[in-house]
Design an enzyme around this catalytic site. Structure first.
Site, PDB file in Angstrom:
ATOM      1  N   ASP A  16      47.629  44.306 109.277  1.00  0.00           N
ATOM      2  CA  ASP A  16      46.488  45.084 109.765  1.00  0.00           C
ATOM      3  C   ASP A  16      46.130  44.478 111.121  1.00  0.00           C
ATOM      4  O   ASP A  16      45.543  43.397 111.200  1.00  0.00           O
ATOM      5  CB  ASP A  16      45.336  44.957 108.763  1.00  0.00           C
ATOM      6  CG  ASP A  16      44.066  45.637 109.248  1.00  0.00           C
ATOM      7  OD1 ASP A  16      43.998  46.016 110.427  1.00  0.00           O
ATOM      8  OD2 ASP A  16      43.133  45.768 108.432  1.00  0.00           O
TER       9      ASP A  16
ATOM     10  N   GLU B 108      45.121  70.321 107.408  1.00  0.00           N
ATOM     11  CA  GLU B 108      45.737  69.410 106.427  1.00  0.00           C
ATOM     12  C   GLU B 108      47.245  69.576 106.457  1.00  0.00           C
ATOM     13  O   GLU B 108      47.766  70.679 106.629  1.00  0.00           O
ATOM     14  CB  GLU B 108      45.180  69.695 105.032  1.00  0.00           C
ATOM     15  CG  GLU B 108      43.748  69.203 104.905  1.00  0.00           C
ATOM     16  CD  GLU B 108      43.138  69.479 103.546  1.00  0.00           C
ATOM     17  OE1 GLU B 108      43.865  69.867 102.628  1.00  0.00           O
ATOM     18  OE2 GLU B 108      41.923  69.304 103.427  1.00  0.00           O
TER      19      GLU B 108
ATOM     20  N   ARG C 183      37.018  56.017 117.949  1.00  0.00           N
ATOM     21  CA  ARG C 183      36.936  55.409 116.613  1.00  0.00           C
ATOM     22  C   ARG C 183      37.927  56.123 115.708  1.00  0.00           C
ATOM     23  O   ARG C 183      37.866  57.345 115.551  1.00  0.00           O
ATOM     24  CB  ARG C 183      35.528  55.551 116.030  1.00  0.00           C
ATOM     25  CG  ARG C 183      34.463  54.865 116.849  1.00  0.00           C
ATOM     26  CD  ARG C 183      33.181  54.800 116.073  1.00  0.00           C
ATOM     27  NE  ARG C 183      33.323  53.834 115.004  1.00  0.00           N
ATOM     28  CZ  ARG C 183      33.115  52.530 115.135  1.00  0.00           C
ATOM     29  NH1 ARG C 183      32.734  52.041 116.290  1.00  0.00           N
ATOM     30  NH2 ARG C 183      33.271  51.730 114.117  1.00  0.00           N
TER      31      ARG C 183
ATOM     32  N   THR D 208      42.946  50.035 113.735  1.00  0.00           N
ATOM     33  CA  THR D 208      41.961  50.964 114.267  1.00  0.00           C
ATOM     34  C   THR D 208      42.378  51.233 115.708  1.00  0.00           C
ATOM     35  O   THR D 208      43.232  50.534 116.265  1.00  0.00           O
ATOM     36  CB  THR D 208      40.539  50.373 114.251  1.00  0.00           C
ATOM     37  OG1 THR D 208      40.579  49.104 114.891  1.00  0.00           O
ATOM     38  CG2 THR D 208      40.023  50.207 112.839  1.00  0.00           C
TER      39      THR D 208
ATOM     40  N   TYR E 189      40.688  73.175 110.783  1.00  0.00           N
ATOM     41  CA  TYR E 189      41.269  72.492 109.622  1.00  0.00           C
ATOM     42  C   TYR E 189      42.780  72.431 109.797  1.00  0.00           C
ATOM     43  O   TYR E 189      43.401  73.417 110.236  1.00  0.00           O
ATOM     44  CB  TYR E 189      40.947  73.254 108.330  1.00  0.00           C
ATOM     45  CG  TYR E 189      40.024  72.450 107.439  1.00  0.00           C
ATOM     46  CD1 TYR E 189      40.394  71.169 107.029  1.00  0.00           C
ATOM     47  CD2 TYR E 189      38.806  72.952 107.014  1.00  0.00           C
ATOM     48  CE1 TYR E 189      39.554  70.419 106.229  1.00  0.00           C
ATOM     49  CE2 TYR E 189      37.963  72.201 106.214  1.00  0.00           C
ATOM     50  CZ  TYR E 189      38.341  70.932 105.821  1.00  0.00           C
ATOM     51  OH  TYR E 189      37.517  70.191 105.038  1.00  0.00           O
TER      52      TYR E 189
ATOM     53  N   LYS F 120      39.063  49.202 118.944  1.00  0.00           N
ATOM     54  CA  LYS F 120      38.656  47.818 119.241  1.00  0.00           C
ATOM     55  C   LYS F 120      39.327  47.389 120.552  1.00  0.00           C
ATOM     56  O   LYS F 120      39.071  48.006 121.580  1.00  0.00           O
ATOM     57  CB  LYS F 120      39.009  46.918 118.063  1.00  0.00           C
ATOM     58  CG  LYS F 120      38.253  47.300 116.778  1.00  0.00           C
ATOM     59  CD  LYS F 120      38.498  46.312 115.670  1.00  0.00           C
ATOM     60  CE  LYS F 120      37.625  46.575 114.464  1.00  0.00           C
ATOM     61  NZ  LYS F 120      38.239  47.418 113.445  1.00  0.00           N
TER      62      LYS F 120
HETATM   63  N1  DSN Z   1      33.772  45.897 111.301  1.00  0.00           N
HETATM   64  C1  DSN Z   1      34.962  45.326 111.891  1.00  0.00           C
HETATM   65  C2  DSN Z   1      34.683  44.069 112.594  1.00  0.00           C
HETATM   66  O1  DSN Z   1      33.604  43.939 113.136  1.00  0.00           O
HETATM   67  O2  DSN Z   1      35.525  43.183 112.628  1.00  0.00           O
HETATM   68  C3  DSN Z   1      36.036  45.137 110.921  1.00  0.00           C
HETATM   69  O3  DSN Z   1      36.100  46.205 110.048  1.00  0.00           O
END
Ligand code: DSN
Length: 483
Positions: free
Chosen positions: A245, A70, A283, A274, A68, A277
């Site tokens: 974003d 925080e 993730r 994120t 932990y 991607k």
């Molecule tokens: N789930 C993602 C996507 O496939 O674009 C976005 O949050």
């Protein structure tokens, strides 16, 4: 099967890990093996997915998960955080270097969490801090119940504009089913109905009329570059905070494919992403900023909206950012875009209609009505043929968000496997021949079904074989043979 002396470190690491897992729950080990087989047998064109390196995957599976922590490095609510502090600081420093940002917060567990941290940082900076100052208080706990009620009401009265969902925007940019839409009064901007491209004059007009506190840019299904410099000008003209974003295209920012007016970091006040991607990490989420006055509020993300940081994931983020700082990542990012372009041309020359007429990033949006199908039918027929995509709304979609009229294709994963532009032409042929062969069935009332279809088994089999050939030539984790 490799001979004993030729077993790679990667094969040994994962094989031994599965043996250990099997001693507690063998079925989980079986499913992990099954997932690898599955991923190795399908062409992955989900635009938001990728294949993280074995180093990233291994950094996630260890005892950092048990701690932990925080708070922030050096300011934790728990003792014993020496190595969590080190790994979080390392991840943050790598992120700052990678994105040329003054500040990087690497704790968010996902994209939605990163956006929540950003929204609350903006509200804390723009609404809460001035309110406390005007009441001569330092902390919300020092306010009277009545003043606290006034401040709470004020949080709920703030406005935001974001890209509309059918134009490719994201649910977390102020839409009602998401907490962001319950928090902010939101209006959205869309695309020009003829060109299907963002209309900056419309954004300007909307901003002037609606006077939002926050302007959000970013998308999950828009195949073009966005001119962030133009949107920053609009934001400045109405005193709005500009948030981008970049979850989908973070890899293209890291790889310097999106620069100057198209670089979110140098143009926005605050940027979220994120990490899994196009960036090819674990993730998770991240928040970046160059604004000193926002940084102190971003740092309060945990426990403001986040649970304790996942130190194992921050470790994997540090590994991924280190990988993305290598020159090869720039080449990767540029190949992702070239491959998307080749895929788009391949589909167009075989009769497909591309939303916006093409692509400038990692994704291609195909209007499948030209093949007589809904997005849902196209998605399922392609899966039958060994190609994994997702159905997606297109601008002004007559089939709604469930059946849709489009499919979204992305090249980050296949580019990681080493596929190039010639391979994309073959992928385009597999896709188009499948879609041309799929036929909607009739419902019991004689109407054309939006969900069901028939696809000859020979087409399924031959296209699966062709997909398999591409995957055999460009294997996933070539050094990994589970023993
Ligand atoms: N789930 C993602 C996507 O496939 O674009 C976005 O949050």
């Amino acid at each position: 099967m490799e001979s004993e002396e030729n077993i790679s470190d990667v094969s040994t690491a994962f094989s031994k890990a599965l043996e250990v897992i099997s001693t507690s729950e063998p079925t989980v080990a079986e499913h992990i093996r099954g997932e690898l087989d599955n991923q190795r047998s399908q062409l992955k064109l989900i635009a938001s997915e990728n294949y993280a390196s074995p180093a990233v995957l291994l950094a996630m599976g260890n005892w950092f998960s048990d701690k932990y922590a925080e708070g922030t490095p050096g300011h934790r609510f728990y003792a014993g955080c020496e190595f969590v502090d080190k790994v979080e600081t390392l991840a943050s420093n790598h992120a700052k270097e990678l994105f040329s940002a003054n500040y990087a917060y690497v704790q968010p567990h996902s994209g939605i969490d990163a956006n929540l941290v950003a929204f609350w940082s903006i509200l804390a900076h723009r609404i809460e801090a001035p309110f406390l100052a005007s009441h001569g208080k330092r902390h919300v706990n020092d306010l009277t119940d009545s003043d606290w009620e006034t401040l709470r009401t004020s949080f709920g009265n703030q406005r935001m504009i974001g890209m509309s969902l059918d134009a490719g925007g994201h649910l977390t940019h102020g839409f009602r089913p998401n907490i962001s839409g319950k928090l902010f009064d939101q209006r959205s901007y869309g695309v020009n109905p003829e060109t299907e491209i963002l209309d900056y004059d419309e954004i300007n007009t909307l901003a002037k009329e609606f006077r939002p506190l926050v302007i959000v840019a970013g998308y999950s299904a828009y195949p073009r570059k966005v001119n962030f410099a133009k949107i920053r000008e609009i934001a400045d003209s109405v005193d709005a905070t500009f948030m981008v974003d970049m979850a989908h295209f973070a890899g293209l920012v890291a790889g310097k494919v999106f620069a100057d007016d198209f670089d979110p970091i140098s143009n926005a006040h605050i940027v979220t992403s994120t990490t899994h991607k196009s960036l090819r990490g674990p993730r998770g989420g991240i928040v970046l900023s160059n604004e000193e006055e926002l940084a102190e509020f971003i740092d309060k993300g945990c426990p403001m909206v986040l649970g304790g940081p996942l130190a194992n994931i921050m470790a994997a983020k540090a590994v991924a950012f280190a990988e993305a700082r290598q020159p090869e990542f720039r080449e990767y990012a540029s190949n992702v875009v070239n491959n998307a372009s080749a895929l788009a041309s391949g589909i167009e020359k075989r009769g497909g209609r591309l939303v916006t007429g093409g692509t400038e990033n990692h994704l291609v949006l195909v209007d499948v009505r030209k093949f007589g199908l809904t997005g849902r039918q196209a998605e399922s027929a392609l899966e039958d043929a060994g190609v994994v995509v997702n159905r997606n709304s297109i601008p002004f979609d007559p089939n709604g968000a469930w059946y849709t009229s489009g499919i979204r294709l992305g090249t980050p994963a296949l580019t990681t496997l080493g596929m190039g532009e010639d391979d994309m032409d073959e992928v385009a042929d597999i896709i188009c021949s499948t879609l041309k062969a799929a036929e909607p069935t009739k419902t019991s009332s004689g109407e054309q079904s939006k969900a069901n279809y028939i696809l000859a088994s020979e087409i399924q089999a031959s296209n699966r074989e062709r997909a398999g050939d591409l995957l055999r030539l460009n294997p996933l984790y070539p050094d990994l043979n589970l023993i």
